[in-house]
Design an enzyme around this catalytic site. Structure first.
Site, PDB file in Angstrom:
ATOM      1  N   HIS A 113       7.020  -3.072   7.234  1.00 13.90           N
ATOM      2  CA  HIS A 113       5.646  -2.952   6.639  1.00 13.90           C
ATOM      3  C   HIS A 113       5.915  -2.771   5.223  1.00 13.90           C
ATOM      4  O   HIS A 113       6.799  -2.360   4.522  1.00 13.90           O
ATOM      5  CB  HIS A 113       5.451  -1.528   7.008  1.00 13.90           C
ATOM      6  CG  HIS A 113       5.117  -1.430   8.650  1.00 13.90           C
ATOM      7  ND1 HIS A 113       4.085  -1.774   9.258  1.00 13.90           N
ATOM      8  CD2 HIS A 113       5.945  -0.644   9.568  1.00 13.90           C
ATOM      9  CE1 HIS A 113       4.214  -1.637  10.574  1.00 13.90           C
ATOM     10  NE2 HIS A 113       5.343  -1.164  10.716  1.00 13.90           N
ATOM     11  N   GLU A 152      10.990  -4.542  12.715  1.00  9.50           N
ATOM     12  CA  GLU A 152       9.683  -4.368  12.168  1.00  9.50           C
ATOM     13  C   GLU A 152       9.334  -3.809  10.820  1.00  9.50           C
ATOM     14  O   GLU A 152      10.306  -3.211  10.051  1.00  9.50           O
ATOM     15  CB  GLU A 152       9.301  -2.769  13.018  1.00  9.50           C
ATOM     16  CG  GLU A 152       7.740  -2.333  12.807  1.00  9.50           C
ATOM     17  CD  GLU A 152       7.738  -0.997  13.371  1.00  9.50           C
ATOM     18  OE1 GLU A 152       8.585  -0.458  14.190  1.00  9.50           O
ATOM     19  OE2 GLU A 152       6.893  -0.347  12.812  1.00  9.50           O
ATOM     20  N   ASN A 155       5.642  -8.124  11.177  1.00  5.36           N
ATOM     21  CA  ASN A 155       4.643  -6.836  10.550  1.00  5.36           C
ATOM     22  C   ASN A 155       3.351  -6.977  11.608  1.00  5.36           C
ATOM     23  O   ASN A 155       2.613  -7.664  11.202  1.00  5.36           O
ATOM     24  CB  ASN A 155       4.424  -7.324   9.203  1.00  5.36           C
ATOM     25  CG  ASN A 155       3.501  -6.167   8.346  1.00  5.36           C
ATOM     26  OD1 ASN A 155       2.914  -5.360   9.282  1.00  5.36           O
ATOM     27  ND2 ASN A 155       3.428  -6.494   7.064  1.00  5.36           N
ATOM     28  N   ALA A 215      -2.089  -3.290  12.052  1.00  6.08           N
ATOM     29  CA  ALA A 215      -2.807  -2.204  12.828  1.00  6.08           C
ATOM     30  C   ALA A 215      -2.297  -2.168  14.061  1.00  6.08           C
ATOM     31  O   ALA A 215      -2.344  -1.026  14.687  1.00  6.08           O
ATOM     32  CB  ALA A 215      -4.372  -2.303  12.764  1.00  6.08           C
ATOM     33  N   PRO A 273      -2.929  -8.683  11.917  1.00  5.73           N
ATOM     34  CA  PRO A 273      -4.286  -8.731  11.353  1.00  5.73           C
ATOM     35  C   PRO A 273      -4.488  -8.442  10.041  1.00  5.73           C
ATOM     36  O   PRO A 273      -3.883  -7.503   9.576  1.00  5.73           O
ATOM     37  CB  PRO A 273      -5.163  -7.846  12.288  1.00  5.73           C
ATOM     38  CG  PRO A 273      -4.075  -6.758  13.068  1.00  5.73           C
ATOM     39  CD  PRO A 273      -2.747  -7.707  13.065  1.00  5.73           C
ATOM     40  N   ASN A 274      -5.320  -9.059   9.276  1.00  2.84           N
ATOM     41  CA  ASN A 274      -5.610  -8.724   7.789  1.00  2.84           C
ATOM     42  C   ASN A 274      -4.532  -9.124   7.034  1.00  2.84           C
ATOM     43  O   ASN A 274      -4.749  -9.223   5.470  1.00  2.84           O
ATOM     44  CB  ASN A 274      -6.113  -7.247   7.687  1.00  2.84           C
ATOM     45  CG  ASN A 274      -7.167  -7.167   8.499  1.00  2.84           C
ATOM     46  OD1 ASN A 274      -8.164  -7.791   8.299  1.00  2.84           O
ATOM     47  ND2 ASN A 274      -6.999  -5.943   9.275  1.00  2.84           N
ATOM     48  N   ARG A 325      -6.490  -8.242  -1.917  1.00  6.29           N
ATOM     49  CA  ARG A 325      -7.457  -6.826  -1.716  1.00  6.29           C
ATOM     50  C   ARG A 325      -6.339  -5.781  -1.819  1.00  6.29           C
ATOM     51  O   ARG A 325      -5.116  -5.960  -1.477  1.00  6.29           O
ATOM     52  CB  ARG A 325      -7.851  -6.623  -0.271  1.00  6.29           C
ATOM     53  CG  ARG A 325      -9.128  -7.825   0.104  1.00  6.29           C
ATOM     54  CD  ARG A 325     -10.432  -7.144  -0.564  1.00  6.29           C
ATOM     55  NE  ARG A 325     -11.520  -8.017  -0.282  1.00  6.29           N
ATOM     56  CZ  ARG A 325     -11.707  -9.273  -0.676  1.00  6.29           C
ATOM     57  NH1 ARG A 325     -11.126  -9.481  -1.729  1.00  6.29           N
ATOM     58  NH2 ARG A 325     -13.008  -9.935  -0.564  1.00  6.29           N
ATOM     59  N   ARG A 331       1.238   7.810   4.366  1.00  2.33           N
ATOM     60  CA  ARG A 331      -0.087   7.695   4.690  1.00  2.33           C
ATOM     61  C   ARG A 331      -0.631   8.612   5.538  1.00  2.33           C
ATOM     62  O   ARG A 331       0.086   9.503   6.106  1.00  2.33           O
ATOM     63  CB  ARG A 331      -0.317   6.102   4.977  1.00  2.33           C
ATOM     64  CG  ARG A 331       0.076   5.395   4.007  1.00  2.33           C
ATOM     65  CD  ARG A 331      -0.250   3.721   4.091  1.00  2.33           C
ATOM     66  NE  ARG A 331      -1.670   3.725   4.034  1.00  2.33           N
ATOM     67  CZ  ARG A 331      -2.194   2.487   4.474  1.00  2.33           C
ATOM     68  NH1 ARG A 331      -1.481   1.561   4.734  1.00  2.33           N
ATOM     69  NH2 ARG A 331      -3.395   2.390   4.235  1.00  2.33           N
ATOM     70  N   TYR A 347      -0.826  -2.861  -1.488  1.00  7.05           N
ATOM     71  CA  TYR A 347      -0.155  -3.903  -0.748  1.00  7.05           C
ATOM     72  C   TYR A 347       0.476  -4.942  -1.881  1.00  7.05           C
ATOM     73  O   TYR A 347       1.111  -6.061  -1.493  1.00  7.05           O
ATOM     74  CB  TYR A 347      -0.917  -4.616   0.126  1.00  7.05           C
ATOM     75  CG  TYR A 347      -1.304  -3.796   1.404  1.00  7.05           C
ATOM     76  CD1 TYR A 347      -0.536  -3.359   2.342  1.00  7.05           C
ATOM     77  CD2 TYR A 347      -2.510  -3.180   1.288  1.00  7.05           C
ATOM     78  CE1 TYR A 347      -0.839  -2.470   3.368  1.00  7.05           C
ATOM     79  CE2 TYR A 347      -3.011  -2.332   2.470  1.00  7.05           C
ATOM     80  CZ  TYR A 347      -2.154  -1.921   3.370  1.00  7.05           C
ATOM     81  OH  TYR A 347      -2.602  -0.987   4.215  1.00  7.05           O
TER      82      TYR A 347
HETATM   83  O1  CA2 Z   1       2.116  -2.109   5.064  1.00  5.19           O
HETATM   84  C1  CA2 Z   1       2.044  -2.876   5.900  1.00  5.19           C
HETATM   85  O2  CA2 Z   1       2.668  -3.926   5.618  1.00  5.19           O
HETATM   86  C2  CA2 Z   1       1.018  -2.475   6.970  1.00  5.19           C
HETATM   87  O3  CA2 Z   1       1.631  -3.100   8.112  1.00  5.19           O
HETATM   88  C3  CA2 Z   1      -0.083  -3.274   6.706  1.00  5.19           C
HETATM   89  C4  CA2 Z   1      -1.351  -3.155   7.869  1.00  5.19           C
HETATM   90  C5  CA2 Z   1      -1.671  -1.557   7.966  1.00  5.19           C
HETATM   91  O4  CA2 Z   1      -2.472  -1.493   8.994  1.00  5.19           O
HETATM   92  C6  CA2 Z   1      -0.406  -0.875   8.364  1.00  5.19           C
HETATM   93  O5  CA2 Z   1      -0.758   0.597   8.291  1.00  5.19           O
HETATM   94  C7  CA2 Z   1       0.786  -1.025   7.157  1.00  5.19           C
HETATM   95  C8  CA2 Z   1      -2.552  -3.922   7.291  1.00  5.19           C
HETATM   96  C9  CA2 Z   1      -3.303  -3.461   6.091  1.00  5.19           C
HETATM   97  C10 CA2 Z   1      -4.645  -4.142   5.962  1.00  5.19           C
HETATM   98  O6  CA2 Z   1      -4.476  -5.561   5.513  1.00  5.19           O
HETATM   99  C11 CA2 Z   1      -4.680  -5.804   4.150  1.00  5.19           C
HETATM  100  C12 CA2 Z   1      -3.946  -7.080   3.820  1.00  5.19           C
HETATM  101  C13 CA2 Z   1      -4.069  -7.398   2.220  1.00  5.19           C
HETATM  102  C14 CA2 Z   1      -4.713  -6.598   1.610  1.00  5.19           C
HETATM  103  C15 CA2 Z   1      -5.353  -5.570   1.721  1.00  5.19           C
HETATM  104  C16 CA2 Z   1      -5.212  -5.078   3.258  1.00  5.19           C
END
Ligand code: CA2
Length: 146
Positions: A98, A96, A72, A75, A10-11, A18, A105, A23
């Site tokens: 990230h 896995e 990846n 969340a 997700p996201n 963002r 964090r 990121y």
């Molecule tokens: O660092 C990563 O790849 C994460 O898996 C990204 C997830 C976060 O929940 C993990 O803790 C680490 C998602 C972050 C939110 O998604 C965004 C994507 C693009 C820009 C901002 C936020």
């Protein structure tokens, strides 16, 4: 040759748009190209979904089709026993991945359920790390059936 499945949770469709300080500025479309370049002749099946159900369905598809999984889970890393159970059914290598270093964090980002199944865990190399993770998956596949 069986494909590698690259699955994003997700996201991550918002990648590059963002929170660039955490990121980076690379978009998900660019990540897909990074993965394809790193895989060479090995086919890549690339997906992103905001749905836990869809992500589990994609792992089920990978169980039948894939040589290895790079995931990846975003969340769902920290919440989804259902995703862990699905990954446990997969017999090939699982990486896995990230983008950020989750261990730098807040404590809620430190406990990964997916790490209980992953063969390799990578965090903190930024979006370019996807290419390194594909390379790691191919190292894990060395010596296995194509
Ligand atoms: O660092 C990563 O790849 C994460 O898996 C990204 C997830 C976060 O929940 C993990 O803790 C680490 C998602 C972050 C939110 O998604 C965004 C994507 C693009 C820009 C901002 C936020």
């Amino acid at each position: 040759m069986k494909p590698l499945y690259v699955l994003n949770g997700p996201n991550l469709n918002r990648l590059g748009k963002r929170e660039p300080a955490i990121y980076g500025t690379t978009t998900l479309a660019e990540v897909e190209q990074i993965c394809r370049d790193a895989a060479g002749q090995r086919p890549i099946v690339f997906h992103q979904t905001n749905s836990e159900e869809k992500l589990i369905d994609l792992v089920h598809e990978a169980i039948d089709e894939a040589a290895g999984i790079l995931i990846n889970p975003a969340a769902f890393t920290f919440t989804s026993l259902a995703l862990l159970d699905a990954l446990k059914m997969f017999e090939g290598p699982v990486v896995e991945f990230h983008i950020s270093n989750i261990h730098k964090r807040e404590p809620i980002y430190h406990r990964s359920y997916v790490s209980m199944r992953a063969d390799v865990v990578m965090a903190g190399l930024g979006a370019r790390g996807y290419g390194v993770a594909v390379g790691a998956l191919m190292v894990m596949l060395n010596g296995r059936a194509p």
